[in-house]
Design a protein around this motif. Structure first.
Motif, PDB file in Angstrom:
ATOM      1  N   VAL A 159       1.042  39.343  64.738  1.00  0.00           N
ATOM      2  CA  VAL A 159       0.360  38.139  63.841  1.00  0.00           C
ATOM      3  C   VAL A 159       0.559  37.215  62.950  1.00  0.00           C
ATOM      4  N   VAL A 160       0.856  36.519  63.274  1.00  0.00           N
ATOM      5  CA  VAL A 160       0.913  35.392  62.149  1.00  0.00           C
ATOM      6  C   VAL A 160       0.829  34.733  60.954  1.00  0.00           C
ATOM      7  N   LYS A 161       0.863  34.924  59.961  1.00  0.00           N
ATOM      8  CA  LYS A 161       0.154  34.308  59.084  1.00  0.00           C
ATOM      9  C   LYS A 161       0.188  33.443  58.761  1.00  0.00           C
ATOM     10  N   ARG A 162      -1.226  32.906  58.658  1.00  0.00           N
ATOM     11  CA  ARG A 162      -1.533  31.571  57.850  1.00  0.00           C
ATOM     12  C   ARG A 162      -1.341  31.020  56.978  1.00  0.00           C
ATOM     13  N   ALA A 163      -1.594  29.678  56.721  1.00  0.00           N
ATOM     14  CA  ALA A 163       0.220  28.970  55.971  1.00  0.00           C
ATOM     15  C   ALA A 163      -1.130  29.349  54.615  1.00  0.00           C
ATOM     16  N   ASP A 164      -2.864  29.262  54.024  1.00  0.00           N
ATOM     17  CA  ASP A 164      -3.071  29.216  53.167  1.00  0.00           C
ATOM     18  C   ASP A 164      -2.660  30.814  52.884  1.00  0.00           C
ATOM     19  N   GLU A 165      -2.246  32.459  53.384  1.00  0.00           N
ATOM     20  CA  GLU A 165      -2.175  33.870  52.634  1.00  0.00           C
ATOM     21  C   GLU A 165      -0.844  34.036  52.432  1.00  0.00           C
ATOM     22  N   TYR A 166      -0.309  33.039  52.169  1.00  0.00           N
ATOM     23  CA  TYR A 166       1.475  32.977  51.192  1.00  0.00           C
ATOM     24  C   TYR A 166       0.911  33.175  50.069  1.00  0.00           C
ATOM     25  N   THR A 167       2.000  33.983  49.422  1.00  0.00           N
ATOM     26  CA  THR A 167       1.953  34.171  47.977  1.00  0.00           C
ATOM     27  C   THR A 167       2.453  32.659  47.503  1.00  0.00           C
ATOM     28  N   PRO A 168       2.564  32.201  46.308  1.00  0.00           N
ATOM     29  CA  PRO A 168       3.028  30.879  45.245  1.00  0.00           C
ATOM     30  C   PRO A 168       5.040  32.039  45.577  1.00  0.00           C
ATOM     31  N   GLU A 169       5.255  33.023  45.278  1.00  0.00           N
ATOM     32  CA  GLU A 169       6.929  33.075  45.289  1.00  0.00           C
ATOM     33  C   GLU A 169       7.124  32.743  47.061  1.00  0.00           C
ATOM     34  N   GLU A 170       6.281  33.559  48.183  1.00  0.00           N
ATOM     35  CA  GLU A 170       6.432  33.309  48.727  1.00  0.00           C
ATOM     36  C   GLU A 170       6.849  31.915  49.236  1.00  0.00           C
ATOM     37  N   ARG A 171       6.143  31.272  48.855  1.00  0.00           N
ATOM     38  CA  ARG A 171       6.097  29.378  48.873  1.00  0.00           C
ATOM     39  C   ARG A 171       6.961  28.562  47.834  1.00  0.00           C
ATOM     40  N   ALA A 172       7.461  29.700  46.899  1.00  0.00           N
ATOM     41  CA  ALA A 172       9.016  28.752  46.113  1.00  0.00           C
ATOM     42  C   ALA A 172      10.100  29.303  46.836  1.00  0.00           C
ATOM     43  N   ARG A 173      10.131  30.334  47.694  1.00  0.00           N
ATOM     44  CA  ARG A 173      11.255  30.666  48.491  1.00  0.00           C
ATOM     45  C   ARG A 173      11.999  29.848  49.644  1.00  0.00           C
ATOM     46  N   PHE A 174      10.137  29.132  50.674  1.00  0.00           N
ATOM     47  CA  PHE A 174      10.748  28.836  51.745  1.00  0.00           C
ATOM     48  C   PHE A 174      11.488  27.514  51.589  1.00  0.00           C
ATOM     49  N   PRO A 175      12.830  27.287  52.661  1.00  0.00           N
ATOM     50  CA  PRO A 175      13.179  26.616  52.610  1.00  0.00           C
ATOM     51  C   PRO A 175      12.827  24.938  51.987  1.00  0.00           C
ATOM     52  N   LYS A 176      13.517  24.265  51.475  1.00  0.00           N
ATOM     53  CA  LYS A 176      13.002  22.506  51.765  1.00  0.00           C
ATOM     54  C   LYS A 176      13.822  21.878  52.949  1.00  0.00           C
ATOM     55  N   VAL A 177      13.111  21.429  53.863  1.00  0.00           N
ATOM     56  CA  VAL A 177      14.004  20.852  54.593  1.00  0.00           C
ATOM     57  C   VAL A 177      14.068  19.534  54.771  1.00  0.00           C
ATOM     58  N   VAL A 178      13.177  18.999  53.547  1.00  0.00           N
ATOM     59  CA  VAL A 178      12.301  17.913  53.775  1.00  0.00           C
ATOM     60  C   VAL A 178      11.932  17.255  52.138  1.00  0.00           C
ATOM     61  N   LYS A 179      12.658  16.036  51.498  1.00  0.00           N
ATOM     62  CA  LYS A 179      12.122  15.931  50.808  1.00  0.00           C
ATOM     63  C   LYS A 179      11.071  15.253  51.031  1.00  0.00           C
ATOM     64  N   PHE A 180       9.348  15.158  50.114  1.00  0.00           N
ATOM     65  CA  PHE A 180       8.754  14.932  50.405  1.00  0.00           C
ATOM     66  C   PHE A 180       8.061  13.067  49.067  1.00  0.00           C
ATOM     67  N   ALA A 181       7.309  12.393  49.708  1.00  0.00           N
ATOM     68  CA  ALA A 181       7.299  11.441  48.286  1.00  0.00           C
ATOM     69  C   ALA A 181       6.131  11.804  47.069  1.00  0.00           C
ATOM     70  N   GLU A 182       5.994  11.058  46.569  1.00  0.00           N
ATOM     71  CA  GLU A 182       4.955  11.023  45.566  1.00  0.00           C
ATOM     72  C   GLU A 182       3.618  11.442  45.930  1.00  0.00           C
ATOM     73  N   GLY A 183       3.790  11.013  46.541  1.00  0.00           N
ATOM     74  CA  GLY A 183       1.913  11.325  46.816  1.00  0.00           C
ATOM     75  C   GLY A 183       1.394  11.571  48.093  1.00  0.00           C
ATOM     76  N   HIS A 184       3.120  12.860  48.508  1.00  0.00           N
ATOM     77  CA  HIS A 184       2.639  13.657  49.594  1.00  0.00           C
ATOM     78  C   HIS A 184       1.627  14.929  49.147  1.00  0.00           C
ATOM     79  N   VAL A 185       0.282  15.666  49.582  1.00  0.00           N
ATOM     80  CA  VAL A 185       0.354  17.147  49.343  1.00  0.00           C
ATOM     81  C   VAL A 185       1.240  17.446  49.754  1.00  0.00           C
ATOM     82  N   VAL A 186       1.837  18.548  49.043  1.00  0.00           N
ATOM     83  CA  VAL A 186       2.604  19.898  49.375  1.00  0.00           C
ATOM     84  C   VAL A 186       1.979  21.207  49.134  1.00  0.00           C
ATOM     85  N   ASP A 187       0.395  20.911  48.163  1.00  0.00           N
ATOM     86  CA  ASP A 187      -0.109  22.164  48.441  1.00  0.00           C
ATOM     87  C   ASP A 187      -1.237  22.278  49.248  1.00  0.00           C
ATOM     88  N   TRP A 188      -0.989  24.106  49.989  1.00  0.00           N
ATOM     89  CA  TRP A 188      -2.033  24.350  51.059  1.00  0.00           C
ATOM     90  C   TRP A 188      -3.084  24.565  51.046  1.00  0.00           C
TER      91      TRP A 188
END
Length: 170
Positions: free
Chosen positions: A121-150
């Motif tokens: 069973v996979v975790k939903r996006a809102d079930e990850y801790t902030p530390e796990e989100r920070a370790r997640f690899p950044k593949v794309v650089k988002f624009a300034e107005g893009h919503v990043v917070d899940w």
């Protein structure tokens, strides 16, 4: 002279445990119905035991929780997994289904083991801790107005309607 080993109490208890009916519980949340049905049928028929024979009734009780999310047409789960033989009715009597995680106390007291789920069973996006989100690899650089917070919900922009030719937009 041949040597015959005497059965110890430990050997007899193990033999009794093989013949006794165990109670197993499995969580059906987000599981594939056919894979789960095959696994449950294996335990209901007793195929996991070394004393299994197709004509004997040595299966165990299986308690399935959170089965409200599984949908199959009619009784396909019971017919496809258990086959069509004389023992099928007895096997179905040992299948205990509960729509959510709550079960009666007498069932909870009888349960002796928990079966492993057939799918992870996979975790939903809102079930990850902030530390796990920070370790997640950044593949794309988002624009300034893009919503990043899940966790932040996006305002509903409303329903888009295509303008009809000849009418003015409102």
């Amino acid at each position: 002279m041949s040597y015959r080993r005497v059965a110890s109490r430990f050997d007899r208890v193990n033999q009794w445990l093989q013949f006794s009916r165990q109670w197993h519980v499995i969580d059906a949340n987000q599981q594939d119905a056919e894979l789960l049905g095959d696994k449950i049928a294996r335990y209901l028929a007793g195929k996991h035991k070394p004393i299994y024979h197709p004509e004997t009734d040595c299966g165990d009780h299986v308690v399935v929780t959170n089965c409200k999310d599984i949908a199959m047409h009619a009784f396909d789960w019971k017919h496809t997994s258990l086959g069509n033989n004389l023992l099928r009715r007895r096997l179905i009597q040992r299948l205990h289904l509960f729509p959510d995680s709550e079960m009666p106390e007498f069932v909870r007291q009888n349960v002796g083991s928990q079966l492993r789920q057939v799918q992870e069973v996979v975790k939903r996006a809102d079930e990850y801790t902030p530390e796990e989100r920070a370790r997640f690899p950044k593949v794309v650089k988002f624009a300034e107005g893009h919503v990043v917070d899940w966790e932040k919900s996006i305002q509903n922009p409303g329903r888009h309607s295509k303008p009809v030719p000849g009418q003015k937009e409102k």
